[in-house]
Design a protein around this motif. Structure first.
Motif, PDB file in Angstrom:
ATOM      1  N   SER A  50       0.803  -1.228   0.000  1.00 29.71           N
ATOM      2  CA  SER A  50       0.000   0.000   0.000  1.00 29.71           C
ATOM      3  C   SER A  50       0.830   1.271   0.000  1.00 29.71           C
ATOM      4  O   SER A  50       0.280   2.373   0.068  1.00 29.71           O
ATOM      5  CB  SER A  50      -0.914   0.011   1.226  1.00 29.71           C
ATOM      6  N   VAL A  51       2.162   1.161  -0.069  1.00 33.64           N
ATOM      7  CA  VAL A  51       3.034   2.337   0.010  1.00 33.64           C
ATOM      8  C   VAL A  51       4.036   2.299  -1.141  1.00 33.64           C
ATOM      9  O   VAL A  51       4.597   1.253  -1.463  1.00 33.64           O
ATOM     10  CB  VAL A  51       3.806   2.383   1.346  1.00 33.64           C
ATOM     11  N   LEU A  52       4.270   3.470  -1.745  1.00 30.02           N
ATOM     12  CA  LEU A  52       5.224   3.565  -2.849  1.00 30.02           C
ATOM     13  C   LEU A  52       5.957   4.888  -2.763  1.00 30.02           C
ATOM     14  O   LEU A  52       5.359   5.936  -2.513  1.00 30.02           O
ATOM     15  CB  LEU A  52       4.498   3.461  -4.191  1.00 30.02           C
ATOM     16  N   CYS A  53       7.263   4.842  -2.983  1.00 26.28           N
ATOM     17  CA  CYS A  53       8.102   6.025  -3.032  1.00 26.28           C
ATOM     18  C   CYS A  53       8.561   6.217  -4.477  1.00 26.28           C
ATOM     19  O   CYS A  53       8.988   5.252  -5.123  1.00 26.28           O
ATOM     20  CB  CYS A  53       9.303   5.829  -2.110  1.00 26.28           C
ATOM     21  N   ASP A  75      -5.194   4.392  -6.899  1.00 25.44           N
ATOM     22  CA  ASP A  75      -5.596   5.292  -5.817  1.00 25.44           C
ATOM     23  C   ASP A  75      -5.466   4.680  -4.432  1.00 25.44           C
ATOM     24  O   ASP A  75      -5.484   5.411  -3.431  1.00 25.44           O
ATOM     25  CB  ASP A  75      -7.052   5.738  -6.021  1.00 25.44           C
ATOM     26  N   ASP A  76      -5.369   3.354  -4.354  1.00 26.95           N
ATOM     27  CA  ASP A  76      -5.298   2.721  -3.031  1.00 26.95           C
ATOM     28  C   ASP A  76      -3.867   2.623  -2.505  1.00 26.95           C
ATOM     29  O   ASP A  76      -3.589   1.866  -1.572  1.00 26.95           O
ATOM     30  CB  ASP A  76      -5.944   1.334  -3.069  1.00 26.95           C
ATOM     31  N   ILE A  77      -2.950   3.369  -3.104  1.00 24.15           N
ATOM     32  CA  ILE A  77      -1.544   3.344  -2.688  1.00 24.15           C
ATOM     33  C   ILE A  77      -1.124   4.723  -2.200  1.00 24.15           C
ATOM     34  O   ILE A  77      -1.378   5.738  -2.854  1.00 24.15           O
ATOM     35  CB  ILE A  77      -0.636   2.906  -3.862  1.00 24.15           C
ATOM     36  N   HIS A  78      -0.499   4.769  -1.010  1.00 29.26           N
ATOM     37  CA  HIS A  78       0.107   6.007  -0.508  1.00 29.26           C
ATOM     38  C   HIS A  78       1.346   6.303  -1.356  1.00 29.26           C
ATOM     39  O   HIS A  78       2.218   5.445  -1.506  1.00 29.26           O
ATOM     40  CB  HIS A  78       0.540   5.856   0.945  1.00 29.26           C
ATOM     41  N   VAL A  79       1.447   7.506  -1.891  1.00 32.37           N
ATOM     42  CA  VAL A  79       2.584   7.862  -2.742  1.00 32.37           C
ATOM     43  C   VAL A  79       3.421   8.946  -2.056  1.00 32.37           C
ATOM     44  O   VAL A  79       2.887   9.970  -1.607  1.00 32.37           O
ATOM     45  CB  VAL A  79       2.115   8.369  -4.123  1.00 32.37           C
ATOM     46  N   TYR A  80       4.728   8.700  -2.001  1.00 33.07           N
ATOM     47  CA  TYR A  80       5.674   9.660  -1.433  1.00 33.07           C
ATOM     48  C   TYR A  80       6.707  10.026  -2.483  1.00 33.07           C
ATOM     49  O   TYR A  80       7.138   9.185  -3.272  1.00 33.07           O
ATOM     50  CB  TYR A  80       6.376   9.059  -0.203  1.00 33.07           C
ATOM     51  N   ARG A  81       7.075  11.296  -2.495  1.00 28.27           N
ATOM     52  CA  ARG A  81       8.075  11.785  -3.440  1.00 28.27           C
ATOM     53  C   ARG A  81       9.447  11.780  -2.777  1.00 28.27           C
ATOM     54  O   ARG A  81       9.596  12.215  -1.625  1.00 28.27           O
ATOM     55  CB  ARG A  81       7.712  13.195  -3.890  1.00 28.27           C
ATOM     56  N   MET A  82      10.458  11.278  -3.484  1.00 30.44           N
ATOM     57  CA  MET A  82      11.808  11.232  -2.941  1.00 30.44           C
ATOM     58  C   MET A  82      12.447  12.617  -2.943  1.00 30.44           C
ATOM     59  O   MET A  82      12.485  13.279  -3.973  1.00 30.44           O
ATOM     60  CB  MET A  82      12.692  10.287  -3.768  1.00 30.44           C
ATOM     61  N   ASP A  83      12.939  13.034  -1.795  1.00 28.22           N
ATOM     62  CA  ASP A  83      13.758  14.244  -1.700  1.00 28.22           C
ATOM     63  C   ASP A  83      15.185  13.769  -1.466  1.00 28.22           C
ATOM     64  O   ASP A  83      15.538  13.325  -0.369  1.00 28.22           O
ATOM     65  CB  ASP A  83      13.275  15.138  -0.554  1.00 28.22           C
ATOM     66  N   ARG A 107       8.580   0.040  -1.275  1.00 28.27           N
ATOM     67  CA  ARG A 107       8.911  -0.015  -2.692  1.00 28.27           C
ATOM     68  C   ARG A 107       9.301   1.368  -3.204  1.00 28.27           C
ATOM     69  O   ARG A 107       8.731   2.375  -2.795  1.00 28.27           O
ATOM     70  CB  ARG A 107       7.729  -0.526  -3.512  1.00 28.27           C
ATOM     71  N   CYS A 108      10.258   1.401  -4.112  1.00 25.13           N
ATOM     72  CA  CYS A 108      10.762   2.674  -4.621  1.00 25.13           C
ATOM     73  C   CYS A 108      10.890   2.596  -6.140  1.00 25.13           C
ATOM     74  O   CYS A 108      11.453   1.638  -6.676  1.00 25.13           O
ATOM     75  CB  CYS A 108      12.111   2.988  -3.978  1.00 25.13           C
ATOM     76  N   HIS A 109      10.366   3.616  -6.811  1.00 19.89           N
ATOM     77  CA  HIS A 109      10.457   3.700  -8.271  1.00 19.89           C
ATOM     78  C   HIS A 109      11.408   4.846  -8.607  1.00 19.89           C
ATOM     79  O   HIS A 109      11.050   6.019  -8.487  1.00 19.89           O
ATOM     80  CB  HIS A 109       9.070   3.942  -8.872  1.00 19.89           C
ATOM     81  N   CYS A 110      12.641   4.497  -8.994  1.00 19.17           N
ATOM     82  CA  CYS A 110      13.672   5.516  -9.258  1.00 19.17           C
ATOM     83  C   CYS A 110      14.377   5.220 -10.582  1.00 19.17           C
ATOM     84  O   CYS A 110      15.540   4.825 -10.596  1.00 19.17           O
ATOM     85  CB  CYS A 110      14.664   5.600  -8.104  1.00 19.17           C
ATOM     86  N   PRO A 111      13.709   5.407 -11.706  1.00 20.57           N
ATOM     87  CA  PRO A 111      14.278   5.058 -13.016  1.00 20.57           C
ATOM     88  C   PRO A 111      15.552   5.816 -13.369  1.00 20.57           C
ATOM     89  O   PRO A 111      16.450   5.269 -14.021  1.00 20.57           O
ATOM     90  CB  PRO A 111      13.144   5.386 -13.995  1.00 20.57           C
ATOM     91  N   VAL A 112      15.667   7.086 -12.953  1.00 18.59           N
ATOM     92  CA  VAL A 112      16.856   7.874 -13.293  1.00 18.59           C
ATOM     93  C   VAL A 112      18.098   7.301 -12.619  1.00 18.59           C
ATOM     94  O   VAL A 112      19.149   7.137 -13.241  1.00 18.59           O
ATOM     95  CB  VAL A 112      16.657   9.354 -12.901  1.00 18.59           C
ATOM     96  N   ILE A 113      17.983   6.965 -11.333  1.00 22.94           N
ATOM     97  CA  ILE A 113      19.117   6.389 -10.608  1.00 22.94           C
ATOM     98  C   ILE A 113      19.529   5.056 -11.227  1.00 22.94           C
ATOM     99  O   ILE A 113      20.725   4.784 -11.436  1.00 22.94           O
ATOM    100  CB  ILE A 113      18.770   6.199  -9.116  1.00 22.94           C
ATOM    101  N   LEU A 114      18.556   4.230 -11.566  1.00 25.60           N
ATOM    102  CA  LEU A 114      18.862   2.917 -12.141  1.00 25.60           C
ATOM    103  C   LEU A 114      19.469   3.048 -13.542  1.00 25.60           C
ATOM    104  O   LEU A 114      20.394   2.301 -13.889  1.00 25.60           O
ATOM    105  CB  LEU A 114      17.593   2.059 -12.186  1.00 25.60           C
ATOM    106  N   GLN A 115      18.978   3.981 -14.336  1.00 23.85           N
ATOM    107  CA  GLN A 115      19.540   4.161 -15.672  1.00 23.85           C
ATOM    108  C   GLN A 115      20.969   4.695 -15.609  1.00 23.85           C
ATOM    109  O   GLN A 115      21.810   4.347 -16.441  1.00 23.85           O
ATOM    110  CB  GLN A 115      18.659   5.104 -16.494  1.00 23.85           C
TER     111      GLN A 115
END
Length: 318
Positions: free
Chosen positions: A60-63, A75-83, A164-172
């Motif tokens: 239920s949580v995604l960064c 919509d059922d997922i809490h979304v946080y933006r990485m700083d 869970r973290c979605h960071c495509p720029v770092i991975l690329q």
């Protein structure tokens, strides 16, 4: 080494068995995925040889990284933006959007930073998860992000809650750097496995209780499992030396540091040169890296080289 259980065939057998443990938690009815981690996931230890490491991943949580479109996220997922304006390899999680359904353990871990942004505190989150997982086994002293419990079979269980973290720029950025290893199909798979953030801030930061560490557990497991048998045996020997000879008191050198040593060594050399008849040569070569790291207090993280793995570790001259 093969007779001790570190041969190629036995590693493949272990792989299938450990995957069976993870499969039930992937069912659609589960709110938390359980993923085998550590040396078990890397097929380097038998079931009762070491503690069991597991990642607990709430669905239920995604960064997400700056620039990621959150409108594509359910919509059922809490979304946080990485700083990421903190120490390299770390971030703060700023609330971007609450889920349509509220989860108490998330609400209790929210607080404000110095700019009055609503952020998810790593310390408070870990406290909430500790309360949530208080049953089963005998609790042990907390070690970093791991909530450890003594199991009934004499094997300790180290559970680490991650987001869970979605960071495509770092991975690329990692995927596109020049290398001799791993092959492109493995690079692509590591990128597809994504990342997580765990409840560890930078030791030298005054805001470390708000900070999270960016990790690539699943991708690193894939990389270790791609090592050939000679490279895997060098890694095991290094860990034996660490445990039985070095015995570091302040944890300045850990098995995770040694894993990074092996990954850098593998990336910098042609795979065909790693042969079992040259095992001692590559072992001595690998041993030079932690020695130099201790003297210079510098060892770049394999996935994010800007992060120094032994920064603020309290190394002393002795």
């Amino acid at each position: 080494m093969t007779l001790l259980g570190y041969g190629e065939e036995i590693r493949r057998i272990r792989a299938g068995k450990y995957m069976e443990f993870d499969m039930p938690s992937q069912a659609s009815t589960c709110r938390v995925n359980t993923i085998t981690a550590g040396s078990n996931a890397e097929w380097l230890t038998s079931f009762h040889e070491s503690d069991h490491d597991w990642l607990f991943v709430p669905r239920s949580v995604l960064c997400v990284e700056v620039g990621v479109d959150i409108n594509t996220i359910p919509d059922d997922i809490h979304v946080y933006r990485m700083d990421t304006r903190v120490y390299p390899g770390h971030c703060m999680m700023v609330l971007e959007r609450s889920a349509s359904a509220s989860f108490t353990f998330i609400n209790y871990a929210l607080c404000s930073d110095e700019k009055w942004n609503i952020v998810l505190s790593s310390d408070l989150f870990l406290d909430e998860m500790s309360n949530l997982t208080s049953e089963g086994g005998v609790p042990l002293e907390r070690a970093g992000p791991a909530l450890s419990r003594a199991g009934g079979t004499g094997i300790n269980i180290d559970g680490v809650w991650v987001v869970r973290c979605h960071c495509p720029v770092i991975l690329q950025r990692w995927a596109q750097r020049p290398r001799l290893w791993p092959p492109q199909d493995v690079v692509d798979k590591v990128v597809s496995l994504g990342s997580v953030v765990t409840t560890v801030g930078f030791k030298g930061s005054i805001n470390r209780y708000l900070e999270w560490r960016i990790c690539f557990n699943m991708g690193e497991v894939e990389l270790v499992n791609t090592l050939n048998i000679a490279q895997a045996k060098v890694f095991v020997i290094l860990k034996m030396i660490l445990k039985e000879v070095l015995k570091p008191q302040n944890k300045e050198i850990t098995s995770y540091v040694l894993k990074n040593v092996i990954l850098w060594q593998a990336e910098s050399n042609t795979p065909i040169t790693f042969q079992e008849r040259k095992l001692i040569h590559w072992f001595i070569d690998a041993l030079e890296t932690p020695r130099n790291a201790i003297s210079s207090a510098q060892l770049p993280y394999y996935m994010i080289p800007e992060r120094n793995l032994i920064a603020a570790c309290g190394l002393q001259d002795e």
